[in-house]
Design a protein around this motif. Structure first.
Motif, short mmCIF file in Angstrom:
data_model
loop_
_atom_site.label_atom_id
_atom_site.label_comp_id
_atom_site.label_asym_id
_atom_site.label_seq_id
_atom_site.Cartn_x
_atom_site.Cartn_y
_atom_site.Cartn_z
N UNK A 67 -4.64 4.55 12.52
CA UNK A 67 -3.50 3.78 12.07
C UNK A 67 -3.90 2.41 11.53
N UNK A 68 -4.76 1.75 12.28
CA UNK A 68 -5.22 0.42 11.87
C UNK A 68 -5.90 0.47 10.51
N UNK A 69 -6.67 1.54 10.28
CA UNK A 69 -7.37 1.66 9.01
C UNK A 69 -6.41 1.93 7.85
N UNK A 70 -5.28 2.57 8.19
CA UNK A 70 -4.39 2.99 7.11
C UNK A 70 -3.29 1.99 6.79
N UNK A 71 -3.12 0.97 7.65
CA UNK A 71 -2.03 0.02 7.43
C UNK A 71 -2.11 -0.60 6.03
N UNK A 72 -3.24 -1.16 5.68
CA UNK A 72 -3.37 -1.85 4.40
C UNK A 72 -3.19 -0.91 3.21
N UNK A 73 -3.93 0.22 3.17
CA UNK A 73 -3.74 1.10 2.01
C UNK A 73 -2.29 1.55 1.85
N UNK A 74 -1.65 1.92 2.96
CA UNK A 74 -0.27 2.40 2.84
C UNK A 74 0.66 1.27 2.40
N UNK A 75 0.47 0.10 2.99
CA UNK A 75 1.32 -1.03 2.61
C UNK A 75 1.19 -1.31 1.13
N UNK A 76 -0.02 -1.26 0.62
CA UNK A 76 -0.23 -1.60 -0.78
C UNK A 76 0.30 -0.51 -1.71
N UNK A 77 0.08 0.75 -1.30
CA UNK A 77 0.63 1.84 -2.12
C UNK A 77 2.15 1.75 -2.18
N UNK A 78 2.76 1.41 -1.04
CA UNK A 78 4.22 1.30 -1.00
C UNK A 78 4.69 0.16 -1.88
N UNK A 79 4.05 -0.98 -1.70
CA UNK A 79 4.48 -2.16 -2.44
C UNK A 79 4.42 -1.92 -3.95
N UNK A 80 3.37 -1.21 -4.36
CA UNK A 80 3.17 -0.97 -5.79
C UNK A 80 4.35 -0.29 -6.45
N UNK A 81 5.04 0.59 -5.71
CA UNK A 81 6.10 1.35 -6.36
C UNK A 81 7.49 0.89 -5.94
N UNK A 82 7.52 -0.11 -5.07
CA UNK A 82 8.80 -0.61 -4.56
C UNK A 82 9.68 -1.19 -5.67
#
Lengths: 326, 284
Positions: free
Chosen positions: A188-203
């Motif tokens: 989870x800790x490793x995936x927080x940043x990638x997921x947050x950034x992928x989400x933000x990109x399409x928000x």
């Protein structure tokens, strides 16, 4: 509905053929051959063995023959073998990379819709207020931020400066020793940043879209009628308007898939996540033709499936199609 | 006297300039163009002179954006990098607009099997994750900024084609088209002379937004090392070294990224401004 379904599925056939044709053309139109890539480095390779290599890969045959053979293999789900030294079947290589990319993207997609829709609705309902303006600024900046740059900044800030989060890979060293919960937490800790950034990109795009459909729906006559009847504003917005405003958003679900999958190249490369994007990047750099073609075809098919599902849910949600001739 | 004359273009311009954000965006883009044209006059440094004594210096009055791992002035490289971004945006979108418009015009005007075939091609192209497609082609070719522009253009025309087609379909049955036909105008004349000018306004909006997208794509490609090749500076490839030195030199990552952000933001604001000015009903 059944007719509609059959029609949609029949439509897939020419699309699938087109996908393979474009993939094949794109890869084979480009100058340079994988054999050159493999042999250019060592001058010891003779012209003879080069020709043998070409024959081995079938590159000496005319293009339409190569395409026919490749297509025939594809129909049996045989994507060929990777040109990489490990020479493994392409499908196996892709299979082990797909789960991480898909789960990342699905989580990002859920977060994206979960955040963007309320943001868009909020902006539409409070149109032209300070709140709407603030959201607009956020949306416009969100549109313009290059995701890879945002990833860099986050890596610097959260990874290097604060050292809150790991900035690369999906496991810590020695995480296999951890108990189950420890391993999940580590992942989870490793995936927080990638997921947050992928989400933000399409928000940004989605919330903007939601805002404009909501505004459009709110200006319809039946909304005025509901208000005139004395229906509470909350009910007007969340029951009467929202249902209709959500319809076109469903179609967007299908459209956001290719963007998400395409974007995975960038953040998987930056965060060293062993997913399809990273595999594709490596394949492209090594001119691993079968691998590149395989991922292109599978990526496009995933989009096709996404679009189909979106259209079907649209049809299910829209009574005009559900009960119509279809 | 001239000022009193009201033309559609003038009305458009007046509506556009009342939008402060869009005007600001336009000003920023104009300044960027001037800066990149006058790059040599703007900065005392050259973009690729290596200076081993001034490596990775933080921002100062001598080096506004600091220096990079080879001692080059980052401000200078960002200014020269603007040339790449602005060029890529225009050429790539130019290609996309021409291809998309022609496809949309023919599909919409002729209908029937021509329309079916062209629109299926659009559907197929839209299935591919665009960035995958671009990456696959670019990496197979010799790295060159021209290839990048062409490939970004050839993978980005589908939206324009759909827009133009829809516009043509709604124009086709109008009386002025019928009138032109009765007067004996050829198909090509009707398409390019009567339909095209009326279908152009949505294309203008989508082109402006497309420039922003192309700039983002180019910077991502250069960042991955398959776009503009060093030593030619581009915002994306400056960020590549920014990534390598992120622990010691934040300025190497911050400024080129800000440059991309501001430029893309400006194009988006201008695009929205044009949309609102063309269609006042959509405002807000």
């Amino acid at each position: 509905m059944a007719n509609y379904l059959i029609k949609r599925i029949l439509m897939l056939i020419p699309l699938l053929l087109g996908i393979t044709l474009i993939t094949f053309t794109v890869i084979h139109l480009a100058p340079g051959e994988p054999v050159e890539m493999q042999t250019a480095m060592s001058p010891k390779v003779s012209a003879q063995s080069r020709a043998r290599l070409r024959e081995f890969y079938g590159l000496d045959k005319p293009l339409h023959v190569q395409y026919g053979k490749w297509l025939g293999n594809l129909s049996r789900l045989d994507f060929g073998r990777s040109f990489a030294p490990d020479n493994r079947p392409v499908l196996d290589k892709i299979k082990e990379r797909i789960p991480i990319t898909i789960s990342l993207n699905v989580i990002a997609l859920i977060l994206e819709f979960g955040l963007a829709l309320p943001i868009g609705i909020l902006a539409a309902v409070h149109r032209d207020t300070l709140l709407d303006r603030a959201i607009s600024v956020f949306v416009f900046v969100g549109f313009a931020v290059p995701t890879f740059w945002l990833a860099l900044l986050c890596m610097y800030f959260f990874g290097v400066k604060l050292s809150w989060l790991p900035i690369s890979g999906i496991h810590s060293l020695g995480s296999e020793q951890l108990p189950f919960f420890g391993r999940v937490l580590d992942l989870g800790k490793h995936l927080v940043l990638p997921i947050a950034i992928a989400t933000f990109g399409s928000l940004a795009g989605l919330s903007r879209y939601m805002r404009s459909t909501m505004i459009e729906v709110l200006s319809q006559d039946y909304i005025t009628t509901a208000r005139a009847k004395g229906v509470k504003e909350r009910v007007v917005i969340y029951r009467h308007a929202l249902k209709n405003a959500l319809l076109p958003v469903i179609t967007l679900l299908g459209f956001s898939l290719p963007a998400l999958i395409g974007g995975s190249v960038i953040f998987e490369t930056i965060f060293s996540i062993p997913g399809m994007g990273q595999l594709f990047y490596q394949g492209v750099m090594a001119r691993d033709y079968p691998l590149v073609m395989g991922i292109l075809v599978i990526g496009a098919c995933l989009t096709l499936i996404g679009n189909l599902l979106a259209d079907l849910s649209y049809a299910l949600a829209d009574p005009r199609i559900r009960h119509g001739k279809g | 006297m001239r000022d009193k004359v009201s033309s559609p273009a003038r009305e458009f311009w007046e509506r556009f300039t009342t939008n402060r954000f869009a005007t600001a965006g336009l000003v920023v883009i104009a300044v960027l163009f001037l800066l990149s044209l006058a790059a040599a006059a703007v900065t005392p440094y050259s973009p690729d002179t290596i200076d081993a004594w001034h490596v990775l210096l933080p921002p100062s009055t001598a080096h506004w954006f600091g220096t990079d791992e080879l001692g080059r002035d980052v401000f200078t490289r960002v200014v020269y990098g603007a040339r790449v971004s602005l060029k890529v945006g225009f050429v790539a979108v130019g290609i996309a607009v021409v291809v998309g418009t022609v496809v949309g015009l023919f599909a919409g005007f002729y209908g029937g099997w021509i329309d079916s075939v062209l629109m299926r091609i659009v559907d197929i192209m839209l299935c591919f994750p665009t960035f995958f497609l671009i990456l696959a082609v670019i990496a197979m070719l010799e790295p060159s900024i021209w290839y990048i522009m062409v490939i970004i253009g050839l993978t980005g025309w589908m939206g324009v084609a759909r827009l133009v087609r829809a516009e043509v379909l709604s124009l086709k049955s109008r009386d002025f088209i019928l009138a032109a036909r009765v007067l004996g105008a050829s198909d090509l004349r009707i398409i390019f002379r009567h339909v095209l000018p009326n279908a152009l306004s949505p294309v203008l909006v989508s082109a402006t937004l497309g420039v922003a997208g192309a700039i983002l794509t180019e910077s991502a490609l250069s960042f991955l090392g398959i776009g503009v090749q060093p030593p030619t500076p581009s915002w994306g490839n400056i960020l590549t070294s920014g990534k390598d030195y992120i622990e010691f030199a934040w300025w190497l990552s911050l400024f080129p990224g800000l440059a991309i952000l501001v430029t893309v933001l400006s194009y988006n604001l201008v695009g929205e401004g044009i949309r609102d000015a063309l269609d006042p009903r959509r405002r807000g």
